[in-house]
Design a protein around this motif. Structure first.
Motif, short mmCIF file in Angstrom:
data_model
loop_
_atom_site.label_atom_id
_atom_site.label_comp_id
_atom_site.label_asym_id
_atom_site.label_seq_id
_atom_site.Cartn_x
_atom_site.Cartn_y
_atom_site.Cartn_z
N LEU A 42 5.49 2.48 -1.06
CA LEU A 42 4.90 3.32 -2.09
C LEU A 42 5.16 4.79 -1.79
CD1 LEU A 42 3.13 3.73 -4.59
CD2 LEU A 42 1.11 3.57 -3.10
N CYS A 43 5.04 5.17 -0.51
CA CYS A 43 5.34 6.55 -0.09
C CYS A 43 6.77 6.92 -0.46
CB CYS A 43 5.18 6.68 1.42
SG CYS A 43 3.56 7.25 1.95
N VAL A 68 8.70 5.71 -2.80
CA VAL A 68 8.87 5.87 -4.25
C VAL A 68 8.30 7.21 -4.71
CG1 VAL A 68 8.19 4.96 -6.51
CG2 VAL A 68 8.87 3.39 -4.68
N LEU A 69 7.11 7.54 -4.23
CA LEU A 69 6.48 8.81 -4.60
C LEU A 69 7.29 9.99 -4.08
CD1 LEU A 69 2.77 7.83 -3.90
CD2 LEU A 69 3.80 8.21 -6.14
N LEU A 70 7.86 9.84 -2.88
CA LEU A 70 8.68 10.91 -2.32
C LEU A 70 9.94 11.11 -3.15
CD1 LEU A 70 8.48 12.77 0.16
CD2 LEU A 70 10.02 11.19 1.35
N LEU A 71 10.53 10.00 -3.62
CA LEU A 71 11.71 10.10 -4.49
C LEU A 71 11.37 10.87 -5.76
CD1 LEU A 71 14.55 9.36 -5.43
CD2 LEU A 71 13.67 7.13 -6.16
N ILE A 72 10.23 10.56 -6.35
CA ILE A 72 9.79 11.28 -7.55
C ILE A 72 9.62 12.77 -7.25
CG2 ILE A 72 7.88 11.57 -9.19
CD1 ILE A 72 7.41 8.52 -8.93
N GLY A 73 8.94 13.07 -6.14
CA GLY A 73 8.73 14.47 -5.78
C GLY A 73 10.02 15.20 -5.50
N ASN A 96 1.82 10.99 -2.61
CA ASN A 96 2.50 10.66 -1.37
C ASN A 96 1.67 11.15 -0.17
OD1 ASN A 96 5.00 10.18 0.49
ND2 ASN A 96 4.53 12.34 0.74
N ASP A 97 1.19 12.38 -0.26
CA ASP A 97 0.37 12.93 0.83
C ASP A 97 -0.90 12.12 1.04
OD1 ASP A 97 2.25 14.94 1.10
OD2 ASP A 97 1.13 16.39 -0.10
N THR A 98 -1.47 11.63 -0.06
CA THR A 98 -2.68 10.81 0.04
C THR A 98 -2.42 9.54 0.82
OG1 THR A 98 -3.45 11.66 -2.10
CG2 THR A 98 -4.46 9.63 -1.29
N VAL A 99 -1.31 8.87 0.51
CA VAL A 99 -0.96 7.63 1.22
C VAL A 99 -0.66 7.93 2.70
CG1 VAL A 99 0.60 5.66 1.31
CG2 VAL A 99 -0.09 6.59 -0.90
N VAL A 100 0.03 9.03 2.96
CA VAL A 100 0.33 9.42 4.35
C VAL A 100 -0.96 9.64 5.13
CG1 VAL A 100 1.26 11.26 5.80
CG2 VAL A 100 2.61 10.39 3.89
N LYS A 101 -1.93 10.30 4.53
CA LYS A 101 -3.21 10.56 5.20
C LYS A 101 -3.93 9.25 5.50
CE LYS A 101 -7.28 13.60 4.82
NZ LYS A 101 -7.00 14.37 6.04
N VAL A 102 -3.82 8.28 4.61
CA VAL A 102 -4.40 6.96 4.86
C VAL A 102 -3.69 6.28 6.02
CG1 VAL A 102 -4.72 4.64 3.90
CG2 VAL A 102 -5.21 6.66 2.48
N LEU A 103 -2.35 6.32 6.02
CA LEU A 103 -1.57 5.68 7.09
C LEU A 103 -1.80 6.35 8.44
CD1 LEU A 103 1.82 5.15 5.22
CD2 LEU A 103 0.37 3.34 6.16
N ALA A 104 -2.06 7.66 8.42
CA ALA A 104 -2.23 8.41 9.66
C ALA A 104 -3.44 7.96 10.46
CB ALA A 104 -2.33 9.91 9.37
N ALA A 105 -4.32 7.18 9.84
CA ALA A 105 -5.47 6.63 10.57
C ALA A 105 -5.02 5.54 11.53
CB ALA A 105 -6.50 6.08 9.58
N ASP A 106 -3.84 4.94 11.29
CA ASP A 106 -3.35 3.84 12.12
C ASP A 106 -2.10 4.18 12.91
OD1 ASP A 106 -5.39 2.13 11.15
OD2 ASP A 106 -4.19 1.68 9.37
N MET A 107 -1.39 5.23 12.54
CA MET A 107 -0.16 5.60 13.25
C MET A 107 0.03 7.10 13.19
SD MET A 107 2.68 4.18 10.48
CE MET A 107 1.86 2.59 10.29
N VAL A 118 3.16 -2.45 13.10
CA VAL A 118 3.12 -2.26 11.65
C VAL A 118 2.94 -3.62 10.99
CG1 VAL A 118 4.39 -1.44 9.63
CG2 VAL A 118 4.62 -0.25 11.81
N ASP A 119 1.94 -3.73 10.09
CA ASP A 119 1.73 -4.99 9.39
C ASP A 119 2.22 -4.90 7.94
OD1 ASP A 119 -0.25 -3.62 7.93
OD2 ASP A 119 -1.86 -4.31 9.24
N ALA A 120 2.01 -5.98 7.19
CA ALA A 120 2.51 -6.04 5.81
C ALA A 120 1.86 -4.97 4.93
CB ALA A 120 2.26 -7.43 5.22
N GLY A 121 0.57 -4.70 5.16
CA GLY A 121 -0.11 -3.67 4.38
C GLY A 121 0.50 -2.30 4.60
N HIS A 122 0.82 -2.02 5.87
CA HIS A 122 1.46 -0.74 6.17
C HIS A 122 2.81 -0.62 5.47
CE1 HIS A 122 -1.03 -0.73 10.12
NE2 HIS A 122 -1.63 0.00 9.20
#
Length: 303
Positions: A215-216, A218-223, A23-34, A205-209
């Motif tokens: 995905l974030c 789902v991973l957060l729910l698991i965590g 989850n943190d990995t995806v957040v770090k990727v998203l943080a490049a755009d928001m 925010v686009d479709a990729g975001h």
């Protein structure tokens, strides 16, 4: 062969760490755009929907007044504080460094369990945790390059996360784990809504975001789920050191996704941490008796 409450807790903790790290990995990727606030807000929307739907399906929803129990409120404060401090730090330092410093948490939680919950902690466990913590310090290397203000911010995360975990342990057993996630996720998301304007405002925010945000969630729910189940299983002093497994994911993920190359200190420190965790598990398997706390937990209904 049935697993003891401590071993179950160790497995749950390891799964939680994997969920949070990715989850943190995806957040770090998203943080490049928001900004971090926007990520927290949008992720919170998807996570709350998913967690609430799962709780409804599992009949885990409870009246909202249950959420006002002191330990649940304290847990929410710890979760919010830990999320804000860690995600801000994560956008400024390598993910492996942030994860390594966060591994001071088992020592903080074990100390809290001994001081506030009167949980017995033998010298072997203290020794294994202390050695693991030495490995963390070898990675963080206070006072040298790489240990910045944002590294100190992760130590703030340690304080809030220890508060959260100890409060989780003291929540009444009849409160379902899913319900704790249901009342936590929207508060974290609302905090992001408040933070976003102060951190640069909202960006398109686009479709990729959206895909990454789902995905974030789902991973957060698991965590969320496995961290709660871990802290309600077995002895905290045994379960907490398995947070060190976070590094098993953080180092290769940092290299593959962000190009962060681990140095010799990182490798040696991670090895020390992993060995200390394995020794703790070995000591648990050698004990013939069941600890009172673990036995009591084993009699509780599964979340």
């Amino acid at each position: 062969m049935p697993l003891s409450a401590n071993v179950r807790g160790a497995i749950f903790m390891s799964l939680a760490m994997a969920g949070f790290l990715f989850n943190d990995t995806v957040v770090k990727v998203l943080a490049a755009d928001m900004n971090v606030g926007q990520v927290m807000a949008l992720r919170g929307i998807f996570a709350t929907i998913a967690i609430t739907a799962l709780a409804w399906w599992r009949h885990a929803l409870r009246p909202i007044r249950v959420a006002f129990q002191p330990m649940i409120l304290l847990r929410i404060i710890g979760e919010v504080g830990g999320t804000v401090t860690f995600l801000i730090a994560l956008t400024h330092i390598p993910i492996a460094n942030a994860s390594a410093i966060l591994q001071a948490l088992p020592l903080a939680v074990t100390m809290g369990a001994a001081l506030f919950l009167s949980e017995p902690v033998g010298w072997r466990r203290w020794s294994a945790i202390a050695i693991g913590f030495m490995g963390v310090m070898l990675i963080a290397r206070p006072g040298v390059e790489g240990f910045s203000f944002y590294s100190m911010l992760v130590l703030g995360t340690v304080f809030f996360a220890a508060m959260r975990d100890l409060a989780t342990r003291m929540v009444q057993a009849e409160v379902p784990s899913l319900f704790l996630s249901v009342v936590t996720s929207p508060i974290v998301g609302l905090t992001g809504v408040i933070m976003a304007p102060m951190m640069g405002g909202w960006t398109p925010v686009d479709a990729g975001h959206i895909g990454l945000l789902v995905l974030c969630a789902v991973l957060l729910l698991i965590g969320y789920q496995f961290i709660i189940m871990a802290m309600r299983s077995g002895d905290i002093s045994f379960v907490a050191p398995f947070r060190y497994t976070n590094l098993l994911w953080a180092i290769p993920t940092g290299y593959l996704v962000f190009g962060d190359v681990p140095d010799a200190y990182m490798i040696i420190g991670a090895t020390i941490i992993v060995v200390s965790g394995i020794y703790t598990l070995y000591r648990e398997r050698k004990r013939p008796e069941v600890d009172p706390v673990a036995a009591e937990t084993a009699r509780q209904p599964s979340p």
